[in-house]
Design a protein around this motif. Sequence first.
Motif, PDB file in Angstrom:
ATOM      1  N   ILE A  71       0.840  -1.205   0.000  1.00 20.78           N
ATOM      2  CA  ILE A  71       0.000   0.000   0.000  1.00 20.78           C
ATOM      3  C   ILE A  71       0.872   1.250   0.000  1.00 20.78           C
ATOM      4  O   ILE A  71       0.576   2.232  -0.699  1.00 20.78           O
ATOM      5  CB  ILE A  71      -0.976  -0.033   1.195  1.00 20.78           C
ATOM      6  CG1 ILE A  71      -2.026  -1.121   0.958  1.00 20.78           C
ATOM      7  CG2 ILE A  71      -1.641   1.316   1.403  1.00 20.78           C
ATOM      8  CD1 ILE A  71      -2.965  -1.370   2.100  1.00 20.78           C
ATOM      9  N   ALA A  72       1.980   1.212   0.749  1.00 23.63           N
ATOM     10  CA  ALA A  72       2.914   2.347   0.743  1.00 23.63           C
ATOM     11  C   ALA A  72       3.530   2.535  -0.640  1.00 23.63           C
ATOM     12  O   ALA A  72       3.702   3.673  -1.106  1.00 23.63           O
ATOM     13  CB  ALA A  72       3.996   2.135   1.787  1.00 23.63           C
ATOM     14  N   LEU A  73       3.842   1.439  -1.318  1.00 25.95           N
ATOM     15  CA  LEU A  73       4.384   1.543  -2.676  1.00 25.95           C
ATOM     16  C   LEU A  73       3.352   2.096  -3.643  1.00 25.95           C
ATOM     17  O   LEU A  73       3.679   2.875  -4.550  1.00 25.95           O
ATOM     18  CB  LEU A  73       4.889   0.177  -3.156  1.00 25.95           C
ATOM     19  CG  LEU A  73       6.165  -0.341  -2.495  1.00 25.95           C
ATOM     20  CD1 LEU A  73       6.440  -1.780  -2.903  1.00 25.95           C
ATOM     21  CD2 LEU A  73       7.353   0.546  -2.851  1.00 25.95           C
ATOM     22  N   PHE A  74       2.091   1.726  -3.468  1.00 23.02           N
ATOM     23  CA  PHE A  74       1.026   2.258  -4.330  1.00 23.02           C
ATOM     24  C   PHE A  74       0.843   3.759  -4.105  1.00 23.02           C
ATOM     25  O   PHE A  74       0.614   4.511  -5.052  1.00 23.02           O
ATOM     26  CB  PHE A  74      -0.295   1.529  -4.084  1.00 23.02           C
ATOM     27  CG  PHE A  74      -0.283   0.073  -4.455  1.00 23.02           C
ATOM     28  CD1 PHE A  74       0.513  -0.407  -5.482  1.00 23.02           C
ATOM     29  CD2 PHE A  74      -1.065  -0.833  -3.766  1.00 23.02           C
ATOM     30  CE1 PHE A  74       0.524  -1.751  -5.811  1.00 23.02           C
ATOM     31  CE2 PHE A  74      -1.071  -2.177  -4.091  1.00 23.02           C
ATOM     32  CZ  PHE A  74      -0.264  -2.635  -5.117  1.00 23.02           C
ATOM     33  N   TRP A  75       0.958   4.204  -2.862  1.00 20.82           N
ATOM     34  CA  TRP A  75       0.851   5.634  -2.565  1.00 20.82           C
ATOM     35  C   TRP A  75       2.015   6.404  -3.175  1.00 20.82           C
ATOM     36  O   TRP A  75       1.878   7.598  -3.470  1.00 20.82           O
ATOM     37  CB  TRP A  75       0.800   5.879  -1.065  1.00 20.82           C
ATOM     38  CG  TRP A  75      -0.581   5.712  -0.497  1.00 20.82           C
ATOM     39  CD1 TRP A  75      -1.025   4.677   0.238  1.00 20.82           C
ATOM     40  CD2 TRP A  75      -1.683   6.606  -0.642  1.00 20.82           C
ATOM     41  NE1 TRP A  75      -2.350   4.851   0.567  1.00 20.82           N
ATOM     42  CE2 TRP A  75      -2.778   6.046   0.032  1.00 20.82           C
ATOM     43  CE3 TRP A  75      -1.855   7.834  -1.284  1.00 20.82           C
ATOM     44  CZ2 TRP A  75      -4.015   6.662   0.097  1.00 20.82           C
ATOM     45  CZ3 TRP A  75      -3.093   8.451  -1.225  1.00 20.82           C
ATOM     46  CH2 TRP A  75      -4.153   7.869  -0.544  1.00 20.82           C
ATOM     47  N   ASP A  76       3.155   5.742  -3.366  1.00 18.80           N
ATOM     48  CA  ASP A  76       4.308   6.392  -3.998  1.00 18.80           C
ATOM     49  C   ASP A  76       4.197   6.430  -5.510  1.00 18.80           C
ATOM     50  O   ASP A  76       5.085   6.951  -6.177  1.00 18.80           O
ATOM     51  CB  ASP A  76       5.603   5.673  -3.617  1.00 18.80           C
ATOM     52  CG  ASP A  76       5.970   5.871  -2.161  1.00 18.80           C
ATOM     53  OD1 ASP A  76       5.455   6.833  -1.544  1.00 18.80           O
ATOM     54  OD2 ASP A  76       6.763   5.065  -1.643  1.00 18.80           O
ATOM     55  N   GLY A  77       3.132   5.861  -6.068  1.00 19.10           N
ATOM     56  CA  GLY A  77       2.885   5.941  -7.503  1.00 19.10           C
ATOM     57  C   GLY A  77       3.242   4.687  -8.280  1.00 19.10           C
ATOM     58  O   GLY A  77       3.271   4.714  -9.513  1.00 19.10           O
ATOM     59  N   HIS A  78       3.507   3.588  -7.616  1.00 21.24           N
ATOM     60  CA  HIS A  78       3.856   2.347  -8.319  1.00 21.24           C
ATOM     61  C   HIS A  78       2.604   1.633  -8.825  1.00 21.24           C
ATOM     62  O   HIS A  78       1.551   1.674  -8.189  1.00 21.24           O
ATOM     63  CB  HIS A  78       4.610   1.399  -7.386  1.00 21.24           C
ATOM     64  CG  HIS A  78       6.019   1.820  -7.119  1.00 21.24           C
ATOM     65  ND1 HIS A  78       7.039   1.604  -7.998  1.00 21.24           N
ATOM     66  CD2 HIS A  78       6.566   2.469  -6.057  1.00 21.24           C
ATOM     67  CE1 HIS A  78       8.165   2.074  -7.502  1.00 21.24           C
ATOM     68  NE2 HIS A  78       7.899   2.612  -6.318  1.00 21.24           N
ATOM     69  N   SER A  79       2.751   0.976  -9.937  1.00 24.77           N
ATOM     70  CA  SER A  79       1.711   0.079 -10.442  1.00 24.77           C
ATOM     71  C   SER A  79       1.904  -1.281  -9.762  1.00 24.77           C
ATOM     72  O   SER A  79       2.921  -1.496  -9.100  1.00 24.77           O
ATOM     73  CB  SER A  79       1.832  -0.070 -11.959  1.00 24.77           C
ATOM     74  OG  SER A  79       3.021  -0.769 -12.280  1.00 24.77           O
ATOM     75  N   PRO A  80       0.953  -2.223  -9.906  1.00 26.64           N
ATOM     76  CA  PRO A  80       1.148  -3.540  -9.288  1.00 26.64           C
ATOM     77  C   PRO A  80       2.433  -4.234  -9.748  1.00 26.64           C
ATOM     78  O   PRO A  80       3.145  -4.825  -8.946  1.00 26.64           O
ATOM     79  CB  PRO A  80      -0.090  -4.328  -9.707  1.00 26.64           C
ATOM     80  CG  PRO A  80      -1.128  -3.302  -9.926  1.00 26.64           C
ATOM     81  CD  PRO A  80      -0.404  -2.102 -10.454  1.00 26.64           C
ATOM     82  N   ALA A  81       2.761  -4.133 -11.048  1.00 20.99           N
ATOM     83  CA  ALA A  81       3.966  -4.794 -11.557  1.00 20.99           C
ATOM     84  C   ALA A  81       5.236  -4.150 -11.010  1.00 20.99           C
ATOM     85  O   ALA A  81       6.166  -4.846 -10.590  1.00 20.99           O
ATOM     86  CB  ALA A  81       3.975  -4.764 -13.080  1.00 20.99           C
ATOM     87  N   SER A  82       5.278  -2.840 -10.994  1.00 24.08           N
ATOM     88  CA  SER A  82       6.486  -2.183 -10.489  1.00 24.08           C
ATOM     89  C   SER A  82       6.615  -2.342  -8.971  1.00 24.08           C
ATOM     90  O   SER A  82       7.730  -2.449  -8.453  1.00 24.08           O
ATOM     91  CB  SER A  82       6.502  -0.704 -10.875  1.00 24.08           C
ATOM     92  OG  SER A  82       5.469  -0.005 -10.223  1.00 24.08           O
ATOM     93  N   ALA A  83       5.490  -2.381  -8.252  1.00 25.40           N
ATOM     94  CA  ALA A  83       5.541  -2.610  -6.802  1.00 25.40           C
ATOM     95  C   ALA A  83       6.092  -4.001  -6.499  1.00 25.40           C
ATOM     96  O   ALA A  83       6.901  -4.173  -5.591  1.00 25.40           O
ATOM     97  CB  ALA A  83       4.150  -2.441  -6.200  1.00 25.40           C
TER      98      ALA A  83
END
Length: 121
Positions: A71-83
């Motif tokens: 969730i923190a990675l998603f808030w930083d702007g990552h997509s599922p693949a990049s996260a």
Amino acid sequence: MPETKRFEIKGKCILFREQRYCIHSNKVKEKQGHHEVKNPHSSRARNTHCTATIHLRLEHQRLSLIREKFIALFWDGHSPASALHVFEDELYLNTTNEQELLEILADRAYNPGYDYIAKLF
């Protein structure tokens, strides 16, 4: 032998536990009994006293910490693949040897699959 009850071991909830034996083991051949086979020289009919076993155990574990990281990675702007890519890179950097890395990458409790991350996104 099959044990399909719930077992509490070290705070983990065991959903399923079973031990399987090789088809060529003495234990399996004793259970099958002495019956007449069409081809007595086939490799399936032989009792080679194989000692190979596999212990299957399905545990229920909470993924809350891993969930928070994604969730923190998603808030930083990552997509599922990049996260997932960033998370696996972090796993590579934090492991000490190759055997430990293989165990962590194969365990879905520590390294969830893409479907889980996409649904979380």
